[in-house]
Design an enzyme around this catalytic site. Sequence first.
Site, PDB file in Angstrom:
ATOM      1  N   GLU A 115      33.529 -31.183  91.466  1.00 56.44           N
ATOM      2  CA  GLU A 115      32.267 -30.959  92.176  1.00 56.44           C
ATOM      3  C   GLU A 115      31.795 -29.526  91.946  1.00 56.44           C
ATOM      4  O   GLU A 115      32.598 -28.604  91.797  1.00 56.44           O
ATOM      5  CB  GLU A 115      32.436 -31.223  93.670  1.00 56.44           C
ATOM      6  CG  GLU A 115      32.583 -32.696  94.014  1.00 56.44           C
ATOM      7  CD  GLU A 115      32.598 -32.923  95.519  1.00 56.44           C
ATOM      8  OE1 GLU A 115      33.130 -32.063  96.237  1.00 56.44           O
ATOM      9  OE2 GLU A 115      32.067 -33.956  95.959  1.00 56.44           O
ATOM     10  N   GLU A 150      28.112 -33.931  92.830  1.00 58.69           N
ATOM     11  CA  GLU A 150      28.635 -34.347  94.138  1.00 58.69           C
ATOM     12  C   GLU A 150      29.297 -35.708  93.989  1.00 58.69           C
ATOM     13  O   GLU A 150      28.756 -36.619  93.351  1.00 58.69           O
ATOM     14  CB  GLU A 150      27.504 -34.427  95.163  1.00 58.69           C
ATOM     15  CG  GLU A 150      27.926 -34.913  96.530  1.00 58.69           C
ATOM     16  CD  GLU A 150      28.726 -33.875  97.321  1.00 58.69           C
ATOM     17  OE1 GLU A 150      29.523 -34.283  98.188  1.00 58.69           O
ATOM     18  OE2 GLU A 150      28.521 -32.661  97.074  1.00 58.69           O
TER      19      GLU A 150
END
EC number: 3.1.-.-
Length: 910
Positions: free
Chosen positions: A205, A210
């Site tokens: 990430e 994400e």
Amino acid sequence: METHPSLAVKWSCPDLTIYAGEVTIGEEDRNKMDSKKRKLEKTRITEAACALLNSGGGLIAMQMTNKSEHPVEMGQDLEKSLRELIMSPNMQAFFETKQQEDQFYIFVKSWSCRPEDGSTKPRICSLGSSLYCRSITSKVAMDSREAFEFLKDKKACIKYRPTDDGAPPAKIPRAMCQNSLESNPAFEIFQSKKLEYGQCLLFSESTSIEFKQFSTKHVQAYMKNIIPEYISAFANTQGGYLFIGVDDKRIILGCPKDNVDRDSLKTVANETISKVPVFHFCSSKDKDKVSYETRVIDVFQEGNLYGYLCVIKVEPFCCAVFSEAPISWMVDKEKGVYRLNTEEWVRMMVDFGPEASSKDLSKDFECQLSLCNSPPHCRPVYSKKGLQHKVDLQQRLFQVSPDCLKYTPESLWKELCSQHKRLKGLVKQQIRSFSCGLLILYRSWAVDLNLKEKQEVICDALLIAQNSPPILYTILGEQDEQGQDYCNHTAFTLKQKLVNTGGYTGRVCVMTKVLCLSSQNNIETNGGSVSPINYPSSYNLANIQEMQDLLQALVIVLLNFRSFLSDQLGCEILNLLTAQQYEILSKSLRKTRELFVHGLPGSGKTIIAMKIMEKIRNTFHCETDSILYICENQPLRDFIRAKRICQAVTRKTFMNYRFKTNSFQHIIVDEAQNFRTEDGNWYGKAKAISRRVKSCPGMFWIFLDYFQTSHLKESGLPDFSRQYPREELTQVVRNGDKIAEFLQKELQKIRDNPPCSIPRQSLNIVHEFKWSQSVSGNIKTEQFTLEDMVIYVADKCYDFLRKGYSLQDIAVLFSTDKEKKTYESMFLGEMRKRRRASEMNHAYLCDSNMFDSIRRFSGLERSIVFGINPIATEQPISHNLLLCLASRAMKHLYILYFSTPEGHSSTEAC
């Protein structure tokens, strides 16, 4: 418009009151509540507070569910929520509380963005901005202050961002960031057609990546919940990838195919993103689009289809992307409590006023009320430099003296006392406990607040006194069951205007009291007010400074009018009347049915004519089709007609036998010095119409300036000695200094040698001529051949347009309409050459509205005026024609004469 389902607006007192229903009050009792119910109550109270903060302040009323004989505190959760709402630990800056028996009240002061703790505050108050951004690996919700800075930066960035070949600013960052997203390590996975269950991704990430899991069987609800916030965060930062079906350890898990099918995953994602609100500051054609791409990738386990991975690639957005509409409320007595939509919220948040759009504004005008320290609904107020400031106007109109309670206007007080014997004693009995302040009397305060007059009211009196809140007394001759409603409505409107128009930022509520001359017992005789709620002492005006602050807001309320600059600047701004203009406007219409107003050039006659028509509507409860405005020329007629405050016609139309006059009762005549009698006795006809209802004659006001007479024929006006009653406007408020000096010289020339058609007595007004000296302005007089003049005007117009002026700022005026028709095409043709030769896209230069004759342009104004060969066909009015031309120009005046090529000469004043 989304209205609040559980907050109601009450009408019982002259303040904006929201009833929040039953609420548990007190820390101990609130801790015992069901958590869900406690949260609902907290949300309801906070939303009511937000609505009042954004709407001028007011009162939240609630019924206590827990009866208590002793005062109790509000509750820590409620206090914390209100502190978070105002983004300050100082809750007392905006809120006070009071308990009366089983009722609990929160008194709310209007929000203002004045920096009390040194930090900038947003223009409006919000519970949530619905704006998100990325911070390393996190999705962060912006609070109101952060959202304000973000939007301000976006707006500035769009404004100053260069473009290539005229492309919309939005296109540039999108193209630049495409390569960035494709070089991201996530792009390879995004392009994949199938992946393995349990596969570990080779990247982690980051700001642009994400990972989210399908941790529920309710897949569609889960996606609808999370996608908007991440779309907003990525789009508002640098773009990125949202992987749904990957855990925090980078392991691909996907969503089992038994829980969802491929098509529904993509459909839910696309439908959810399509509902995400966006706002554009730029000129992008893709107004409602976030640029994104959704991929649903098959996930296999041991060779068999296990499920799906959903990946959304989001490109950075040019302006602002929201997860939903911002959470911000307002309240109105008519609409109730309602939520702002995204566009309304953004426009209020970044409403910086006209300073940003006009560099010249601060040169020519003085700011009386700025948006940077005023309540949310306020509009900026400017006065031309050199005119009286609101402080000076307050001192002239509503002066406060220590240890002195004054009645103003004194002449009206004496007149009322002579007409009503019990009035003096009754009023003095009410205010005997006050020793410092003002009692401001009006025949009807309602009319001056743009409300309907109540005929049964003898007068209204507003008390502004030390150690007291403002109190509005309505005085009736006989008892009237509607009297209290009238008084409450007038007081409520006054309070709202003091805050939302006048910019008052202190605590304020206008209390009410109805007095009746026929009653032997007006119960409260100590100056108290009729209100079921006892307001805190902080609502009292503590000293002279607080009284003056309130009275300066009152000056703006009473003297403001919408500036003609509003349309040019693209945002609404207000100007202030002069004291001289206001004194004419404040006359009692019922006692001044007929009036001749003589005004020097640029003294604001047309402004007063418009304001008086608005006052007529409220005083006599009539519609626009009962008021007739008559002028000589079509451009002024069209200008007034666009205001939709009356029926506007030319004198020629008025005198046409086909023109029906049955509905008209009130008549306003403007620029009457240029009327003629060629079609009949217009004055006699107009007066007869206004007098046909003998029991209640209509208004008949005539505005004129003999100095601006443009012909030698009979005007149809009565002899000057019969023009009575008469008022004068002698302060020039329109023109720059050099232009005003020129006007003064021309006025004196006309005064010394007037045309025979002008009564000599009328010209003595020139001795009262004065202007506000501080706006420079310039005049240039030139002689050209026709060919050179056309080039000169085209060049000058082009230069002004490059400096930020618009075509609406420019007028090219000819001596006669015949000359205008002869030469207009030549000037237009030369201007079109400039447009084609430049990069400026002034396609609207083809519009010929900027061309007219001097006579037809009477009553209008422009920043820049070119006078083309202004020579009168009738020599006695040559100076009158020059005066008419010059008075149209606010800042730049060019007087251009035809000459032979050898006869070129030039004079300049600047």
